[in-house]
Write a protein that holds these residues in place. Sequence first.
Motif, PDB file in Angstrom:
ATOM      1  N   TYR A   1       5.386   9.389  -6.713  1.00 44.74           N
ATOM      2  CA  TYR A   1       6.054   7.904  -6.568  1.00 44.74           C
ATOM      3  C   TYR A   1       6.713   7.177  -6.898  1.00 44.74           C
ATOM      4  O   TYR A   1       8.020   6.706  -6.967  1.00 44.74           O
ATOM      5  CB  TYR A   1       5.875   7.817  -4.971  1.00 44.74           C
ATOM      6  N   HIS A   2       5.687   6.579  -7.285  1.00 46.52           N
ATOM      7  CA  HIS A   2       5.608   5.279  -8.150  1.00 46.52           C
ATOM      8  C   HIS A   2       5.032   5.239  -9.353  1.00 46.52           C
ATOM      9  O   HIS A   2       5.385   3.713 -10.413  1.00 46.52           O
ATOM     10  CB  HIS A   2       4.767   3.705  -7.299  1.00 46.52           C
ATOM     11  N   GLY A   3       4.828   6.034 -10.226  1.00 47.69           N
ATOM     12  CA  GLY A   3       4.554   6.840 -11.847  1.00 47.69           C
ATOM     13  C   GLY A   3       2.347   5.305 -11.851  1.00 47.69           C
ATOM     14  O   GLY A   3       2.117   5.186 -10.666  1.00 47.69           O
ATOM     15  N   GLY A   4       1.914   5.769 -12.884  1.00 52.64           N
ATOM     16  CA  GLY A   4       0.437   5.537 -13.261  1.00 52.64           C
ATOM     17  C   GLY A   4       0.333   6.563 -12.337  1.00 52.64           C
ATOM     18  O   GLY A   4       0.090   7.567 -11.385  1.00 52.64           O
ATOM     19  N   LYS A   5      -1.435   5.989 -11.941  1.00 53.71           N
ATOM     20  CA  LYS A   5      -2.462   6.458 -10.969  1.00 53.71           C
ATOM     21  C   LYS A   5      -2.817   5.553 -10.092  1.00 53.71           C
ATOM     22  O   LYS A   5      -2.505   5.022  -9.550  1.00 53.71           O
ATOM     23  CB  LYS A   5      -4.067   6.165 -12.439  1.00 53.71           C
ATOM     24  N   VAL A   6      -3.318   6.286  -8.749  1.00 54.73           N
ATOM     25  CA  VAL A   6      -3.887   6.378  -7.820  1.00 54.73           C
ATOM     26  C   VAL A   6      -4.877   7.337  -7.793  1.00 54.73           C
ATOM     27  O   VAL A   6      -5.600   7.916  -7.279  1.00 54.73           O
ATOM     28  CB  VAL A   6      -3.099   6.263  -6.961  1.00 54.73           C
ATOM     29  N   THR A   7      -5.817   5.869  -6.942  1.00 55.77           N
ATOM     30  CA  THR A   7      -6.890   6.347  -6.604  1.00 55.77           C
ATOM     31  C   THR A   7      -7.064   6.768  -4.406  1.00 55.77           C
ATOM     32  O   THR A   7      -6.866   5.279  -3.788  1.00 55.77           O
ATOM     33  CB  THR A   7      -8.195   5.309  -6.864  1.00 55.77           C
ATOM     34  N   ILE A   8      -7.833   7.523  -4.319  1.00 54.31           N
ATOM     35  CA  ILE A   8      -7.466   7.885  -2.950  1.00 54.31           C
ATOM     36  C   ILE A   8      -8.926   8.049  -2.193  1.00 54.31           C
ATOM     37  O   ILE A   8      -9.767   8.860  -2.748  1.00 54.31           O
ATOM     38  CB  ILE A   8      -6.763   9.176  -2.736  1.00 54.31           C
ATOM     39  N   LYS A   9      -9.347   7.122  -1.176  1.00 59.08           N
ATOM     40  CA  LYS A   9     -10.520   7.511  -0.306  1.00 59.08           C
ATOM     41  C   LYS A   9     -10.783   8.925   0.165  1.00 59.08           C
ATOM     42  O   LYS A   9      -9.751   8.852   0.936  1.00 59.08           O
ATOM     43  CB  LYS A   9     -10.707   6.450   0.722  1.00 59.08           C
ATOM     44  N   LEU A  10     -11.800   9.397   0.097  1.00 54.52           N
ATOM     45  CA  LEU A  10     -11.478  10.973   0.736  1.00 54.52           C
ATOM     46  C   LEU A  10     -13.404  11.177   1.703  1.00 54.52           C
ATOM     47  O   LEU A  10     -13.847  10.559   1.710  1.00 54.52           O
ATOM     48  CB  LEU A  10     -11.390  11.954  -0.500  1.00 54.52           C
ATOM     49  N   ASN A  11     -12.503  11.981   2.398  1.00 53.22           N
ATOM     50  CA  ASN A  11     -14.036  12.044   3.527  1.00 53.22           C
ATOM     51  C   ASN A  11     -14.958  13.382   2.853  1.00 53.22           C
ATOM     52  O   ASN A  11     -13.934  14.621   2.921  1.00 53.22           O
ATOM     53  CB  ASN A  11     -14.180  12.533   4.883  1.00 53.22           C
ATOM     54  N   PRO A  12     -16.145  12.941   2.279  1.00 51.93           N
ATOM     55  CA  PRO A  12     -16.351  13.878   2.111  1.00 51.93           C
ATOM     56  C   PRO A  12     -17.168  15.283   2.265  1.00 51.93           C
ATOM     57  O   PRO A  12     -17.552  16.508   1.614  1.00 51.93           O
ATOM     58  CB  PRO A  12     -17.535  13.075   0.830  1.00 51.93           C
ATOM     59  N   LEU A  13     -17.155  15.189   3.640  1.00 46.68           N
ATOM     60  CA  LEU A  13     -17.444  15.884   4.232  1.00 46.68           C
ATOM     61  C   LEU A  13     -16.410  17.156   4.484  1.00 46.68           C
ATOM     62  O   LEU A  13     -16.327  18.251   5.231  1.00 46.68           O
ATOM     63  CB  LEU A  13     -18.054  16.103   5.491  1.00 46.68           C
ATOM     64  N   LEU A  14     -14.963  16.696   4.499  1.00 50.71           N
ATOM     65  CA  LEU A  14     -13.701  17.918   4.699  1.00 50.71           C
ATOM     66  C   LEU A  14     -13.535  17.861   3.302  1.00 50.71           C
ATOM     67  O   LEU A  14     -13.866  17.904   2.210  1.00 50.71           O
ATOM     68  CB  LEU A  14     -12.671  16.540   4.957  1.00 50.71           C
ATOM     69  N   SER A  15     -12.646  19.337   3.291  1.00 50.15           N
ATOM     70  CA  SER A  15     -11.823  19.768   2.284  1.00 50.15           C
ATOM     71  C   SER A  15     -10.402  18.947   1.848  1.00 50.15           C
ATOM     72  O   SER A  15     -10.394  18.081   2.444  1.00 50.15           O
ATOM     73  CB  SER A  15     -11.613  21.381   2.742  1.00 50.15           C
TER      74      SER A  15
ATOM     75  N   SER B   1       1.025  -1.336  -0.368  1.00 55.44           N
ATOM     76  CA  SER B   1      -0.069  -0.137  -0.148  1.00 55.44           C
ATOM     77  C   SER B   1       1.244   1.114   0.081  1.00 55.44           C
ATOM     78  O   SER B   1       2.328   1.016   0.495  1.00 55.44           O
ATOM     79  CB  SER B   1      -1.342  -0.115   0.597  1.00 55.44           C
ATOM     80  N   LEU B   2       0.105   2.791  -0.054  1.00 56.93           N
ATOM     81  CA  LEU B   2       0.933   3.535  -0.244  1.00 56.93           C
ATOM     82  C   LEU B   2       0.992   4.264   0.833  1.00 56.93           C
ATOM     83  O   LEU B   2      -0.161   3.862   2.091  1.00 56.93           O
ATOM     84  CB  LEU B   2       0.351   4.705  -1.547  1.00 56.93           C
ATOM     85  N   ALA B   3       1.879   4.477   1.305  1.00 60.47           N
ATOM     86  CA  ALA B   3       2.094   5.488   2.834  1.00 60.47           C
ATOM     87  C   ALA B   3       1.531   6.686   3.202  1.00 60.47           C
ATOM     88  O   ALA B   3       1.205   6.918   2.119  1.00 60.47           O
ATOM     89  CB  ALA B   3       3.931   5.548   3.138  1.00 60.47           C
ATOM     90  N   TYR B   4       0.795   6.496   4.220  1.00 65.60           N
ATOM     91  CA  TYR B   4      -0.489   7.234   4.503  1.00 65.60           C
ATOM     92  C   TYR B   4       0.102   8.698   3.841  1.00 65.60           C
ATOM     93  O   TYR B   4      -0.392   9.713   3.461  1.00 65.60           O
ATOM     94  CB  TYR B   4      -0.559   7.571   5.746  1.00 65.60           C
ATOM     95  N   GLU B   5       1.816   9.321   4.175  1.00 64.90           N
ATOM     96  CA  GLU B   5       2.274  10.557   4.213  1.00 64.90           C
ATOM     97  C   GLU B   5       2.627  10.707   2.628  1.00 64.90           C
ATOM     98  O   GLU B   5       2.329  12.084   2.042  1.00 64.90           O
ATOM     99  CB  GLU B   5       4.095  10.695   4.614  1.00 64.90           C
ATOM    100  N   GLU B   6       3.034   9.638   2.142  1.00 58.16           N
ATOM    101  CA  GLU B   6       2.600   9.821   0.702  1.00 58.16           C
ATOM    102  C   GLU B   6       1.322  10.179  -0.050  1.00 58.16           C
ATOM    103  O   GLU B   6       1.539  10.746  -0.987  1.00 58.16           O
ATOM    104  CB  GLU B   6       3.735   8.233  -0.131  1.00 58.16           C
TER     105      GLU B   6
END
Length: 520
Positions: free
Chosen positions: A316-330, A286-291
């Motif tokens: 960091y590693h090339g390509g695309k990454v899908t990141i989960k978000l909290n829709p209530l936060l900016s 997995s991708l590190a949280y800081e990254e």
Amino acid sequence: MHNNHFFLRILARELRQILTYARLKQCFSQEKDELVIGFERQNGQDFWIKCSFGSQFSSLQFPDEFRRAGRNSVDLFSDLLLHEVQDVRVFENERAIGLYFLGEQVLVLKLFGNRSNVILFQVGEHQGQFQKRLGKDFDLTLGQLDRSIDQSYEAFQEAEGDWMALYPTLGKEGGNYLQRLGYTNQSMEGQWKLLQQTLQWLDEPQISIVETAKGIALTLFPNDGEVLYQTKNVFDALNQFYSLHYSVGEFRREKSLLMETLGKLHLKAIHYLESLEKQQVKRDSSLAYEEIGNILMAFLNLIPSGAKSVELDDFYHGGKVTIKLNPLLSGPENAENYYRKAKNFSKEIAQWEATVARKKAEIVELGTQLKGVEAAQVRRELKPYLQYLKVQQSTKQSSEELPFKQFVTSGWTIWVGKNAKNNDLLTLKYAKKFDIWLHARDVSGSHVIIRNPQQQTVPKHVIEKAAELAAHFSKRATESLCPVIVTAKKYVRKTKDLLPGQVIVDREEEVVLVRPNYWE
């Protein structure tokens, strides 16, 4: 069959010969669930009946002599002292024997397995009883103990050969014996004949004590089990049965239970370790949280408002990454959320490594314990392992009185708060300073308490079971692993400015990583 009607019928017959005109000399209790009744016979000899009525095992004994302890004993049924026995009888089709005294007083030995009791009746009405916990016995009358059943051949024909309808007291053991004699293949007349022969056999049987797969048993029927003792004397049979139950039967029972308990703990520890190792593989891939936080900050302009996820370039590693978000936060707030997780990540890795090391050591230790139990040949050799079967003293509050969720594992009681105010009640009022307090780290959730009134060392597997509940009843319930704070309750306090459920933990003695799990 030591509490079976047909065995008690023989016992009552022998007691009638010995106790008729004997006087009640003593009746006292000096051990929990144990009543001793002493008689003085007309020839001057004493006769003792010891009633052992535990929740797991109940039986009568007939010791040759009995010395009363100097203290910690209490007299019972004092109104009967020096009264003379007039008769002894077994109640019709029932597991109870009545000792009839002058003055229409009857002392009933009610031998109903784990509901056994001694009850005093006066003119047929309940006057007192030994086991107060058996509340329904207070409503008994003497007349209710006899069960009248038509046992004629006509009734047998009407029941179409169903022996159980006429003689339910034969029980499963009697039914098995009849089947071995070919009962179902007989005509109605043949079945009746077999039934009468069986009843005649039970009038003066050979009493056997046998070892079966379920433990030590007393039987009036021929049995396939290993015969340990045989006699025609009903008193000797009960004395030997009681002795063998504890010297042989209890050893086998405890050994079997220990093997089962340790086996489950060993298997669970192995599965838990496998889960931890899978979690490491997942983390490594997995991708590190800081990254993730850095990627979000780099592409803030590409993050739509109210999105639950976003696909961005992974520089960091090339390509695309899908990141989960909290829709209530900016966007920045979501990035800050990942930075916060990264801050705790190194601590969780250290905790993970410590948990893996501890779990591996636990697997080795449990394997050693299993081998030790398996090698035990006598009961004293099981003593070092009985901690796994330890049963804590019941708490003063019953489950109906306590407002918390309650669980029990390996004899340890665990309380779980239901809501914020309930958490305060649990931690601040009910929990004691040496109890163990647990809570999912960095998120809201239930307070969890492991009761420890004896101030003993709580086993690791008990802490982990409680931690699983703390994780389950928290905001981290859906995560694969959850860090849980473990500390003594004395290190938990609350100040007036805190909201309901909020506390201050002055000292985290330990943090364990567990899978959220609800168990009962």
